[in-house]
Design a protein around this motif. Structure first.
Motif, PDB file in Angstrom:
ATOM      1  N   PHE A   1       2.571   2.041   6.249  1.00 49.36           N
ATOM      2  CA  PHE A   1       1.464   1.798   5.464  1.00 49.36           C
ATOM      3  C   PHE A   1       0.540   1.091   5.864  1.00 49.36           C
ATOM      4  CE2 PHE A   1       3.461   6.096   3.954  1.00 49.36           C
ATOM      5  CZ  PHE A   1       2.386   6.825   4.054  1.00 49.36           C
TER       6      PHE A   1
ATOM      7  N   ARG B   1       1.764   6.410  -2.875  1.00 44.28           N
ATOM      8  CA  ARG B   1       1.847   7.383  -1.834  1.00 44.28           C
ATOM      9  C   ARG B   1       2.834   8.561  -1.785  1.00 44.28           C
ATOM     10  NH1 ARG B   1      -1.649   6.424   2.505  1.00 44.28           N
ATOM     11  NH2 ARG B   1      -1.780   4.506   2.668  1.00 44.28           N
ATOM     12  N   HIS B   2       2.219   9.522  -1.649  1.00 38.17           N
ATOM     13  CA  HIS B   2       2.952  11.000  -2.145  1.00 38.17           C
ATOM     14  C   HIS B   2       4.109  11.164  -0.641  1.00 38.17           C
ATOM     15  CE1 HIS B   2       0.343  13.033  -5.118  1.00 38.17           C
ATOM     16  NE2 HIS B   2       0.236  11.692  -4.730  1.00 38.17           N
TER      17      HIS B   2
ATOM     18  N   SER C   1      -6.381  10.572  -1.057  1.00 38.85           N
ATOM     19  CA  SER C   1      -4.880  10.032  -1.453  1.00 38.85           C
ATOM     20  C   SER C   1      -4.636   8.374  -1.103  1.00 38.85           C
ATOM     21  CB  SER C   1      -4.017  10.354  -0.409  1.00 38.85           C
ATOM     22  OG  SER C   1      -3.078  10.590  -0.467  1.00 38.85           O
ATOM     23  N   GLY C   2      -3.937   7.923  -2.026  1.00 41.69           N
ATOM     24  CA  GLY C   2      -3.530   6.512  -2.360  1.00 41.69           C
ATOM     25  C   GLY C   2      -4.824   5.428  -3.040  1.00 41.69           C
TER      26      GLY C   2
ATOM     27  N   ALA D   1       5.571   3.714  -4.931  1.00 40.40           N
ATOM     28  CA  ALA D   1       4.944   5.459  -4.468  1.00 40.40           C
ATOM     29  C   ALA D   1       5.410   6.359  -4.840  1.00 40.40           C
ATOM     30  CB  ALA D   1       6.243   5.396  -3.112  1.00 40.40           C
TER      31      ALA D   1
ATOM     32  N   GLU E   1      -8.986   3.006   2.638  1.00 41.60           N
ATOM     33  CA  GLU E   1      -7.627   3.096   2.632  1.00 41.60           C
ATOM     34  C   GLU E   1      -7.376   3.356   3.762  1.00 41.60           C
ATOM     35  OE1 GLU E   1      -4.042   4.686   1.425  1.00 41.60           O
ATOM     36  OE2 GLU E   1      -5.506   5.958   2.531  1.00 41.60           O
TER      37      GLU E   1
ATOM     38  N   ASP F   1       1.687  13.085   1.425  1.00 45.02           N
ATOM     39  CA  ASP F   1       1.436  11.743   2.931  1.00 45.02           C
ATOM     40  C   ASP F   1       2.348  11.629   4.121  1.00 45.02           C
ATOM     41  OD1 ASP F   1      -0.688  11.936   1.035  1.00 45.02           O
ATOM     42  OD2 ASP F   1      -0.034  10.630  -0.015  1.00 45.02           O
TER      43      ASP F   1
ATOM     44  N   SER G   1       0.807  -1.407   0.630  1.00 39.18           N
ATOM     45  CA  SER G   1      -0.116   0.174   0.012  1.00 39.18           C
ATOM     46  C   SER G   1       0.916   1.210  -0.595  1.00 39.18           C
ATOM     47  CB  SER G   1      -1.312  -0.079   1.105  1.00 39.18           C
ATOM     48  OG  SER G   1      -0.311  -0.325   2.072  1.00 39.18           O
ATOM     49  N   LEU G   2       2.319   1.068  -0.294  1.00 35.30           N
ATOM     50  CA  LEU G   2       2.662   2.025  -0.395  1.00 35.30           C
ATOM     51  C   LEU G   2       2.966   2.719  -1.901  1.00 35.30           C
ATOM     52  CD1 LEU G   2       6.667   2.054   0.544  1.00 35.30           C
ATOM     53  CD2 LEU G   2       5.178   4.420   1.269  1.00 35.30           C
TER      54      LEU G   2
END
Ligand code: CTP
Length: 398
Positions: free
Chosen positions: A180, A6-7, A243-244, A33, A224, A83, A2-3
């Motif tokens: 994450f 991602r920011h 996000s994500g 990411a 998420e 994030d 789940s990276l």
């Protein structure tokens, strides 16, 4: 993992361990990411901006007063974009700046301006590390909620042996990755439909509905937040992508059906919140229909039921449907649950006196599953989504 998407803002300060930040950037990019590197001026003495640019595909930033960069994405925007902020390596000087709340260059300003968690990986000579001033600064950062990773002990670039080495990039990566993937739905692949659909009549007209997509977007965000890997198939909506979350935009019910059926079999959870048009015009006029006739007839044909089709998959995901009803809410919803063979249904009272529903920011749900039910009273849609996700999570794990 789940990276993905991602920011990550990777701040690199001026120590010999700066070269190791390139490996950290590579690991983050490999995990999906999106990495933006921000270097301090002194980091530039140890490693080139081009190295990071080649790895991340994003121009490395360092100057607070760079008008071209600021015009593209200002420092406040950049601080909001993140994030997570990782400072690796963090020198004694930069740690002191952070502890004081200084904002004298781009990176220190971002640390102050961001609401994202900030992770700090110190790297310095062992004597500098054990100096009371540094130790006090580290304590201050911890009090401010910063997460300190390391340092490790061992042989140092200066020949000393002791604590002060930056943690290895793989160890920093594992710690960040863990941040994450720690939710109750870590590893769960979730698919959510949201928003209205548009059924074309001709190139300029369509049949639509009043769905805003707010509930579905909130559920995508809540899933998420619990660590699920979320794909959101959205009908036309101006709402920002949480996000994500991976978003697939569609217009018509058939497009939504296609997009969903391509991935549903590989998912663990399907939540259908979309207000899918039950019917579409049988034929779509290829040019704009002129108002020559006194009356017009339009023949409508049934759209496939996306939720029922996913529920019918041989080893398909756990399915959650929504039911918008104006009366007999619970009875109708439970009948719908059984007819479509779905695991859980969230019933929504859309009668005029209910106060929730389509374009509202609030909603209430009555959630039903085989052998149980729970009422979730009127509240904001994100809060409600989190409560529903909690219920879903309990059922999946049961
Ligand atoms: N749904 C879907 N595909 C459709 C229609 C509905 O996936 N073509 C999903 C919605 O996203 C929602 C649930 O099914 O989760 C709601 O179904 P609804 O349209 O209210 O139920 P119907 O079975 O069509 O019953 P009704 O007669 O009340 O319209």
């Amino acid at each position: 993992m789940s990276l993905a998407n991602r920011h990550i803002l990777l701040g690199v300060t001026g120590g010999i361990a700066a070269y190791k930040a390139a490996e950290l950037a590579r690991l983050l990019v490999k995990a999906g990411a999106r990495v933006q590197v921000v270097m301090t001026r002194s980091a530039g003495e140890f490693i080139g901006a081009m190295t990071f640019q080649a790895i991340t595909g994003k121009e490395t930033r360092s100057d607070l007063f760079d008008s071209a960069h600021e015009a593209a994405m200002g420092h406040i925007e950049l601080a909001r974009w993140a994030d997570l902020v990782i400072i690796a390596p963090a020198t004694a000087n930069f740690i002191a700046l952070m502890a004081r709340g200084s904002a004298n260059d781009l990176l220190s300003t971002l640390c102050l301006a961001t609401a994202a968690p900030v992770v700090v990986a110190p790297a310095m000579n062992r004597q500098m590390w054990s100096d009371p001033a540094t130790q006090a600064n580290i304590e201050t950062l911890q009090e401010h909620g910063r997460l300190i990773l390391g340092p490790a002990a061992g042989e140092q670039a200066c020949g000393d042996v002791g604590p002060g080495r930056m943690l290895e990039p793989a160890d920093i990566f594992d710690a960040v990755n863990g941040m994450f993937t720690s939710g109750a739905l870590a590893g769960v692949r979730a698919l959510v439909t949201a928003g209205p659909t548009r059924e074309a009549i001709d190139p300029v007209r369509f049949i639509g509905n009043r769905s805003s997509g707010k509930m579905g977007f909130a559920i995508a965000q809540a899933l998420e937040e619990q660590g699920a890997e979320v794909t959101l198939v959205a009908g036309p909506s101006q709402l920002p992508t949480p996000s994500g979350v991976t978003r697939i935009d569609v217009e018509a019910a058939l497009e939504m059906h296609n997009a969903v059926m391509q991935i549903a079999a590989d998912c663990d959870l399907f939540v259908a919140t979309a207000a899918v048009a039950d019917y579409r015009p049988e034929t779509v006029a290829s040019s704009k229909i002129k108002k020559t006739a006194e009356s017009q007839e339009m023949r409508l044909v049934r759209n496939p039921d996306i939720l029922a089709d996913v529920a019918a998959l041989a080893s398909g995901p756990f399915t959650v449907g929504f039911a918008a009803e104006t009366d007999n809410v619970v009875a109708y919803a439970d009948e719908k649950r059984q007819r479509k063979c779905i695991d859980m249904i969230a019933a929504n009272d859309v009668s005029s006196q209910s106060g929730g529903g389509f374009d509202s920011d609030e909603n209430a749900l009555h959630v039903l599953w085989e052998g149980g039910q729970q009422e979730l009273p009127m509240t904001g849609k994100l809060r409600l989504a989190r409560q529903l996700v909690e219920l879903i999570s309990q059922k999946i794990h049961a």
